[in-house]
Design a protein around this motif. Structure first.
Motif, PDB file in Angstrom:
ATOM      1  N   SER A  47       0.829  -1.214   0.000  1.00  8.00           N
ATOM      2  CA  SER A  47       0.000   0.000   0.000  1.00  8.00           C
ATOM      3  C   SER A  47       0.855   1.253   0.000  1.00  8.00           C
ATOM      4  CB  SER A  47      -0.929  -0.011   1.220  1.00  8.00           C
ATOM      5  OG  SER A  47      -0.169  -0.033   2.422  1.00  8.00           O
ATOM      6  N   ARG A  48       2.027   1.199   0.678  1.00  8.04           N
ATOM      7  CA  ARG A  48       2.891   2.378   0.687  1.00  8.04           C
ATOM      8  C   ARG A  48       3.503   2.594  -0.693  1.00  8.04           C
ATOM      9  NH1 ARG A  48       6.762   2.158   5.843  1.00  8.04           N
ATOM     10  NH2 ARG A  48       7.165   4.269   5.044  1.00  8.04           N
TER      11      ARG A  48
ATOM     12  N   TRP B 245       2.062   1.896  -3.535  1.00  4.77           N
ATOM     13  CA  TRP B 245       0.983   2.481  -4.339  1.00  4.77           C
ATOM     14  C   TRP B 245       0.773   3.952  -4.004  1.00  4.77           C
ATOM     15  CZ3 TRP B 245      -0.717   0.787  -8.677  1.00  4.77           C
ATOM     16  CH2 TRP B 245      -0.702  -0.577  -8.965  1.00  4.77           C
ATOM     17  N   THR B 246       0.917   4.316  -2.733  1.00  5.17           N
ATOM     18  CA  THR B 246       0.758   5.727  -2.344  1.00  5.17           C
ATOM     19  C   THR B 246       1.847   6.587  -2.972  1.00  5.17           C
ATOM     20  OG1 THR B 246      -0.200   5.024  -0.237  1.00  5.17           O
ATOM     21  CG2 THR B 246       0.619   7.300  -0.393  1.00  5.17           C
TER      22      THR B 246
ATOM     23  N   PHE C 193       1.205   6.934  -6.645  1.00  7.42           N
ATOM     24  CA  PHE C 193       0.081   7.822  -6.913  1.00  7.42           C
ATOM     25  C   PHE C 193       0.516   9.283  -6.926  1.00  7.42           C
ATOM     26  CE2 PHE C 193      -3.382  10.477  -5.267  1.00  7.42           C
ATOM     27  CZ  PHE C 193      -4.340  10.263  -6.244  1.00  7.42           C
ATOM     28  N   PHE C 194       1.368   9.659  -5.990  1.00  6.68           N
ATOM     29  CA  PHE C 194       1.809  11.054  -5.936  1.00  6.68           C
ATOM     30  C   PHE C 194       2.870  11.365  -6.994  1.00  6.68           C
ATOM     31  CE2 PHE C 194       0.010  10.764  -1.649  1.00  6.68           C
ATOM     32  CZ  PHE C 194      -0.700  11.946  -1.601  1.00  6.68           C
TER      33      PHE C 194
END
Length: 482
Positions: free
Chosen positions: A59-60, A62-63, A66-67
Motif C-alpha cells: 500500500s505504501r 501504491w501511495t 500515486f503522488f
C-alpha cells in the motif's frame, strides 16, 4: 589458617563479581573493548537486537506511485517524448515520409549558414560566460568595501528583471547607427569629435558655373589666379541647414593694401530670386572655412574665414597663386560605428547579454564571498600580502566552487540563446549573427521549412548541452557527499 583461606576465597569471588559488573556496564571511557590488564575477562555480551525492519507494504508503494504519477506523466510528455520524437524525425526528409538516415546531420555540417551558427556558438560559449563571471567577481569584491554596495548591486542586478524581448528592443535602439537615437554611437561620436575636429560644412560644394573646380580628393581650387585689389568670391551650395542656422549675413570683402581678400558664403536665397555668384541680402556667411593659397602644388599661405565670411591672405605670398578649399572643409560628418553590421553584430549582442547576466553572477559570487573566513584574509595581510595577492591566492581559490557553478549555469544558458539574436540583429546582419537555436527555429518554422533538418539541429544542440550538464551533476553529487 582456615580463616586466611576463607578470606582469600571471598576476595576472589568479589573480584570476579566486579569484573562481571564491569562487563555488564560496558567499556569504561578511554579503554578499549578488551579486558583490563591483571583481571580475568568476564563474559562477552552480544549486540543488542534492534527493532526488526520489515519491507514497506504494498500500500505504501501504491501511495508513492500515486503522488509521483502526475510528475512522471508531465516529464514524459514534455521532455522524454519530444526528445524521442526529435531523434526519430531527424532521420526523415522534409516531408516526413522518406527515410534519409543520417543525411540531415551531413547536410547540417555542409550548410554555410549552420556552420556560421556553430562558429558563433563557440564564440558565445567562450566569451559570454567568462566575461559575465569575471565582471560579477569584480563587482562582488569591490562592492564589499563601500557603503553604497547594496545600492550598486541592486542597480547591476536590475536587468535580470527585464525579459529578453525587452532587452533586445532596448539594445536595438542603443546600437542604432544614428547618433541622435543610438546611445552607443552618440558616445562614440562625442569622443571622436573631441580629438578630431569635424568638418565645418560637410557635403557642401561650389555653385555651378562658379570659378571653383574639383581638384581631387574632395578639394576645390579656383581656375584663375588671384590678384591684389580684386576680392575673390567663393560661393557654395548644398550646405546643411543646421550648419548655417545661427550664421551671420555674408559681407562683400573690400580691397585692402598688401592683402588678397575674398568672401565665402552660401549662395542661396530662401524663396528664390537671388543672383548667382553675388552676395545677396539674407545669404549666410560660411565662417570657419579654411582657405589655402597654392602655387606649384605647395601651400604658400592659409587662413580661415571670419564670422561674416570674409578672409584675407598676405599679397606677397598669395598673388599669382590659386585659392583652394581643402577636402577637410567638406568631409562627411563622422557617423560612428556600425555596431550591428556583419563584423560587429555578434560582439554587440554578447555585450547586451553581459549587461543582463553580470548581475546574476555578482549576486551568487557575493553570497559565496560572505562565507569566506575573514581571518584568512587578515592573516595574509598581516604577513605582508598585497590586495592583489590576497585576491589571487586566497579569495579566488576559496570561491572556485561558486565560480564553477556560475560559469556552468551561464554556459548552459548561452547554448540556448535565441531571443537577443533574433531581436537585435537586423535583417542584413542576421545571417552573420546566426546561432544554433535561431537556425533551429528558421529551419523548422521559417520560409524553407525542413523539420527533418531542424530536428537534427535540435538533437545536435542537446548533445552539446549534455557534457556541461554532466559536469554540473557530478559537481552537485560531490557537494552532497561533503
Amino acid at each position: 589458617m582456615s580463616d586466611a583461606r576463607t578470606g582469600g576465597e571471598e576476595a576472589d569471588k568479589g573480584a570476579v563479581a566486579g569484573v562481571e559488573a564491569t562487563a555488564e556496564a560496558g567499556p569504561r571511557p578511554g579503554l578499549g573493548p578488551g579486558p583490563r590488564p591483571g583481571r580475568r575477562p568476564g563474559p562477552r555480551l552480544g549486540p543488542c537486537p534492534g527493532p526488526s525492519r520489515r519491507p514497506p507494504s504494498r500500500s505504501r508503494w501504491w501511495t508513492a506511485a500515486f503522488f509521483l504519477l502526475p510528475a512522471l506523466v508531465l516529464l514524459g510528455a514534455l521532455v522524454v517524448y519530444p526528445i524521442g520524437f526529435s531523434v526519430y524525425r531527424s532521420l526523415f526528409d522534409a516531408s516526413g515520409n522518406g527515410f534519409v538516415g543520417l543525411g540531415n546531420y551531413g547536410a547540417m555540417f555542409s550548410d554555410d549558414g549552420i556552420r556560421t551558427a556553430l562558429k558563433n556558438n563557440v564564440v558565445w560559449v567562450v566569451v559570454a560566460p567568462t566575461v559575465s563571471t569575471a565582471l560579477g567577481l569584480i563587482f562582488a569584491v569591490l562592492t564589499e568595501r563601500v557603503r553604497w554596495g547594496t545600492a550598486f548591486k541592486l542597480v547591476v542586478f536590475m536587468p535580470m528583471a527585464i525579459s529578453m524581448l525587452a532587452a533586445g528592443i532596448i539594445f536595438r535602439l542603443v546600437y542604432d547607427q544614428d547618433p541622435r537615437r543610438g546611445v552607443a554611437d552618440a558616445v562614440w561620436v562625442a569622443v571622436h569629435d573631441t580629438f578630431a575636429e569635424p568638418a565645418p560644412f560637410p557635403g557642401a560644394k561650389p555653385r555651378p558655373n562658379a570659378d571653383l573646380r574639383p581638384s581631387g580628393g574632395g578639394a576645390f581650387t579656383t581656375r584663375s589666379v588671384v590678384r591684389a585689389g580684386s576680392p575673390v568670391g567663393l560661393p557654395l551650395v548644398a550646405v546643411q541647414p543646421q550648419d548655417v542656422r545661427a550664421a551671420r549675413q555674408a559681407v562683400v570683402a573690400r580691397p585692402r593694401p598688401g592683402e588678397v581678400t575674398g568672401t565665402a558664403w552660401l549662395d542661396f536665397t530662401r524663396g528664390g530670386g537671388g543672383r548667382p555668384n553675388i552676395v545677396d541680402p539674407g545669404e549666410k556667411a560660411l565662417a570657419g572655412l579654411t582657405v589655402e593659397a597654392v602655387r606649384g602644388g605647395a601651400v604658400v599661405a592659409s587662413t580661415t574665414t571670419a564670422a561674416d565670411g570674409t578672409f584675407a591672405l598676405p599679397a606677397e605670398k598669395a598673388v599669382g597663386a590659386r585659392l583652394r578649399l581643402p577636402a577637410a572643409d567638406f568631409a562627411a560628418a563622422y557617423d560612428g560605428v556600425d555596431w550591428l553590421g556583419p563584423a560587429l553584430v555578434t560582439p554587440a549582442i554578447i555585450g547586451s547579454y553581459v549587461w543582463m547576466w553580470a548581475g546574476f553572477a555578482m549576486v551568487l559570487i557575493a553570497a559565496g564571498l560572505a562565507g569566506v573566513p575573514r581571518e584568512l584574509l587578515e592573516a595574509a595581510r598581516v604577513d605582508g600580502a598585497g590586495e592583489w595577492q590576497v585576491f589571487r591566492r586566497i579569495t579566488v581559490p576559496l570561491l572556485a566552487p561558486v565560480l564553477v557553478v556560475v560559469l556552468v549555469t551561464l554556459m548552459i544558458n548561452v547554448l540556448k540563446i535565441f531571443d537577443l539574436v533574433y531581436i537585435i540583429a537586423p535583417g542584413s546582419s542576421l545571417r552573420s549573427a546566426n546561432v544554433l537555436a535561431l537556425q533551429l527555429f528558421q529551419s523548422s518554422f521559417g520560409t524553407d521549412v525542413d523539420q527533418g533538418l531542424g530536428s537534427a539541429i535540435a538533437v545536435f544542440l542537446l548533445v552539446l548541452v549534455m557534457p556541461v550538464m554532466y559536469v554540473n551533476l557530478r559537481r552537485m553529487r560531490k557537494e552532497q557527499r561533503r
